[in-house]
Design a protein around this motif. Structure first.
Motif, mmCIF file in Angstrom:
data_model
loop_
_atom_site.group_PDB
_atom_site.id
_atom_site.type_symbol
_atom_site.label_atom_id
_atom_site.label_comp_id
_atom_site.label_asym_id
_atom_site.label_seq_id
_atom_site.Cartn_x
_atom_site.Cartn_y
_atom_site.Cartn_z
ATOM 1 N N GLY A 157 -0.408 10.278 -1.748
ATOM 2 C CA GLY A 157 0.296 11.120 -2.709
ATOM 3 C C GLY A 157 1.154 10.327 -3.675
ATOM 4 N N LYS A 158 1.304 9.002 -3.431
ATOM 5 C CA LYS A 158 2.125 8.213 -4.354
ATOM 6 C C LYS A 158 1.294 7.125 -5.023
ATOM 7 C CE LYS A 158 6.594 8.714 -2.132
ATOM 8 N NZ LYS A 158 7.477 8.049 -1.194
ATOM 9 N N MET A 159 0.014 7.415 -5.219
ATOM 10 C CA MET A 159 -0.910 6.412 -5.749
ATOM 11 C C MET A 159 -0.706 6.222 -7.258
ATOM 12 S SD MET A 159 -2.947 5.537 -3.186
ATOM 13 C CE MET A 159 -3.030 5.999 -1.486
ATOM 14 N N ASP A 160 -1.006 5.005 -7.753
ATOM 15 C CA ASP A 160 -0.998 4.792 -9.203
ATOM 16 C C ASP A 160 -2.351 4.223 -9.633
ATOM 17 O OD1 ASP A 160 -1.060 2.059 -8.754
ATOM 18 O OD2 ASP A 160 1.107 1.831 -8.896
ATOM 19 N N ILE A 200 0.856 -1.200 0.000
ATOM 20 C CA ILE A 200 0.000 0.000 0.000
ATOM 21 C C ILE A 200 0.885 1.241 0.000
ATOM 22 C CG2 ILE A 200 -1.709 1.305 1.363
ATOM 23 C CD1 ILE A 200 -2.967 -1.180 0.214
ATOM 24 N N GLU A 201 0.616 2.128 -0.961
ATOM 25 C CA GLU A 201 1.449 3.320 -1.096
ATOM 26 C C GLU A 201 1.094 4.361 -0.048
ATOM 27 O OE1 GLU A 201 -0.640 2.137 -3.352
ATOM 28 O OE2 GLU A 201 0.411 1.739 -5.221
ATOM 29 N N GLU A 202 2.088 5.199 0.244
ATOM 30 C CA GLU A 202 1.831 6.354 1.105
ATOM 31 C C GLU A 202 0.929 7.302 0.324
ATOM 32 O OE1 GLU A 202 3.181 6.443 4.107
ATOM 33 O OE2 GLU A 202 4.434 4.679 3.777
ATOM 34 N N SER A 218 -3.887 1.582 -7.367
ATOM 35 C CA SER A 218 -4.041 1.842 -5.925
ATOM 36 C C SER A 218 -5.454 1.531 -5.439
ATOM 37 C CB SER A 218 -3.703 3.294 -5.608
ATOM 38 O OG SER A 218 -2.388 3.559 -5.967
ATOM 39 N N ASP A 219 -6.461 1.861 -6.256
ATOM 40 C CA ASP A 219 -7.859 1.575 -5.887
ATOM 41 C C ASP A 219 -8.038 0.083 -5.645
ATOM 42 O OD1 ASP A 219 -8.808 4.073 -5.984
ATOM 43 O OD2 ASP A 219 -10.046 3.820 -7.783
ATOM 44 N N ALA A 220 -7.469 -0.722 -6.551
ATOM 45 C CA ALA A 220 -7.607 -2.176 -6.437
ATOM 46 C C ALA A 220 -6.932 -2.661 -5.149
ATOM 47 C CB ALA A 220 -6.991 -2.866 -7.645
ATOM 48 N N ARG A 221 -5.778 -2.077 -4.820
ATOM 49 C CA ARG A 221 -5.070 -2.514 -3.595
ATOM 50 C C ARG A 221 -5.896 -2.173 -2.351
ATOM 51 N NH1 ARG A 221 -0.596 0.084 -6.540
ATOM 52 N NH2 ARG A 221 0.311 -1.602 -7.759
ATOM 53 N N LEU A 222 -6.511 -0.987 -2.359
ATOM 54 C CA LEU A 222 -7.316 -0.593 -1.195
ATOM 55 C C LEU A 222 -8.599 -1.425 -1.118
ATOM 56 C CD1 LEU A 222 -6.739 3.281 -1.276
ATOM 57 C CD2 LEU A 222 -5.773 1.634 0.336
ATOM 58 N N LYS A 269 -4.706 -8.254 6.267
ATOM 59 C CA LYS A 269 -4.758 -6.876 5.754
ATOM 60 C C LYS A 269 -3.700 -6.695 4.669
ATOM 61 C CE LYS A 269 -1.710 -5.008 9.349
ATOM 62 N NZ LYS A 269 -1.465 -3.924 10.261
ATOM 63 N N GLU A 270 -3.871 -5.654 3.869
ATOM 64 C CA GLU A 270 -2.796 -5.244 2.955
ATOM 65 C C GLU A 270 -1.876 -4.333 3.752
ATOM 66 O OE1 GLU A 270 -2.593 -6.848 0.274
ATOM 67 O OE2 GLU A 270 -4.590 -7.700 0.487
ATOM 68 N N ARG A 271 -0.583 -4.350 3.401
ATOM 69 C CA ARG A 271 0.407 -3.653 4.244
ATOM 70 C C ARG A 271 1.227 -2.616 3.483
ATOM 71 N NH1 ARG A 271 -0.106 -8.907 6.471
ATOM 72 N NH2 ARG A 271 -0.360 -8.789 8.722
ATOM 73 N N THR A 272 1.613 -1.580 4.226
ATOM 74 C CA THR A 272 2.527 -0.571 3.674
ATOM 75 C C THR A 272 3.947 -1.132 3.768
ATOM 76 O OG1 THR A 272 2.903 0.409 5.828
ATOM 77 C CG2 THR A 272 1.063 1.306 4.555
#
Ligand SMILES: C[S@@+](CC[C@H](N)C(=O)[O-])C[C@H]1O[C@@H](n2cnc3c(N)ncnc32)[C@H](O)[C@@H]1O
Length: 353
Positions: free
Chosen positions: A294-297, A290-292, A300-304, A318-321
């Motif tokens: 402001g660093k979304m691509d 999971i991106e911080e 990112s929606d799919a990861r969240l 959970k998904e992890r940073t």
């Protein structure tokens, strides 16, 4: 002047909200229509037709009434899933897009099985219980919905277990080629590889085919391994990764650790560390990072969304940073790690003893 500007902005935001809210009002409809298209095998039929297919050709091929089919196709075309082109006789016909090819039951990059899983009652019922988890953190929505955890439920329901394995395999057929293409060096110098929680074996089959010097060990729960097909160069071993992991040069874990809380992940990683060779050994983790902010691509929606799925279907997964991955690896005793981005929702993390 400033007041006027603020008022205009607020009006624009309200107008946008009026349109955007419908996305949520009918959020499930989109999934249901796509599921309907998969069940009818619309994309497969248009693909084998090989040229623009008229409504009447499509409805006779599917043996269905043209009027509801027309409305389904109108919806899917509006979303850009199918396109319209003229047939040789100048009539409008349906053609495939890169997206509709993903809906083919039998296509190379098909994600149909994943959609069938995520739209199945097993999955949607626990998503309906998401608020239970937020209100009481220890509560698992899957257990509220199904009365037991996902692993016990799947063991007792072979048809549902197959649905999960097919969905995982469809993702593997997309992500494993990305790994092979984007970072083949990960497998250099390895003689053997144990795929921990290898599902129906699709991933390991693809890896052993691409890197024929690898001896594969397909490791999963006994009832899962016993249903997986045999494959040359791959040994099947049933067991429990919390007890022990078969020995190999390297351990491979794809979509495993996100199913578990930190305590369990550290336990699994320690078992993997015990299983690998001390000199050339490593643990290869294929998971989302999971991106911080402001660093979304574009993924990112799919990861969240995946993180929400973990919240609904697992007890503590959970998904992890990156910081959270670092914490797990350090606690499990790994000295260093690297992260490689690939063209997928997942990244490849290599952890070294
Ligand atoms: C989300 S699936 C991932 C499958 C596969 N790695 C893939 O990406 O296609 C998680 C897998 O972990 C396996 N699993 C769950 N608990 C396990 C355990 N205690 N020991 C070994 N495997 C386990 C499940 O049977 C399942 O195949």
């Amino acid at each position: 002047m400033e007041e006027k500007h603020r008022e205009t902005k607020w009006c624009e935001e309200k107008e946008q909200a009026e349109a955007s809210i419908w996305k949520y009002v009918f959020g499930f409809t989109e999934m249901a229509v796509v599921k309907c298209a998969i069940e009818l095998e619309i994309a497969d039929v248009i693909e084998s037709h090989g040229s623009p297919m008229t409504l009447s050709e499509l409805s006779s091929a599917l043996a269905c009434a043209s009027s509801p089919l027309y409305r389904i196709m109108r919806f899917l075309m509006h979303r850009g899933i199918f396109k319209e082109e003229l047939t040789a006789h100048g009539s409008p016909g349906y053609v495939q897009t890169a997206l509709s090819r993903r809906l083919m039951r039998y296509g190379e990059h098909s994600m149909a099985a994943f959609i069938m899983l995520n739209s199945s009652p097993m999955v949607t019922t626990s998503l309906h219980c998401l608020s239970a988890r937020v209100l009481a953190n220890e509560t698992s929505p899957f257990e509220v919905a199904h009365g037991e955890d996902a692993w016990s439920f799947l063991e007792a329901n072979p048809a549902q277990s197959q649905l999960v394995n097919e969905a995982m395999a469809s993702d593997a057929r997309v992500v494993v080629p990305a790994i092979i293409h984007d970072c083949p060096e990960v497998f250099d110098g390895l003689g053997s590889l144990v795929d921990v929680g290898g599902g129906n074996g699709t991933t390991l089959q693809m890896l052993v085919k691409a890197f024929p010097w690898l001896r594969g060990i397909h490791f999963d729960l006994p009832h899962v391994v016993s249903n997986a097909a045999a494959f040359h160069g791959v040994e099947r071993v049933g067991g429990d990764m919390f007890q022990s992991v078969p020995k190999a040069d390297a351990a491979f874990l794809m979509w495993i650790l996100h199913d578990w809380g930190d305590k369990e992940c550290i336990q699994i990683l320690k078992k993997c560390r015990e299983a690998i060779s001390e000199e050339k050994g490593k643990v290869i983790i294929v998971e989302a990072v999971i991106e911080e902010e402001g660093k979304m691509d574009e993924l990112s929606d799919a990861r969240l969304a995946l993180d929400m799925a973990m919240m609904a279907h697992t007890n503590a997964g959970k998904e992890r940073t990156l910081k959270e991955w670092e914490f797990l690896l350090e606690k499990a005793g790994f000295a260093r790690y690297t992260v490689k981005s690939i063209h997928a929702v997942q990244s490849v993390i290599e952890a070294f003893p």
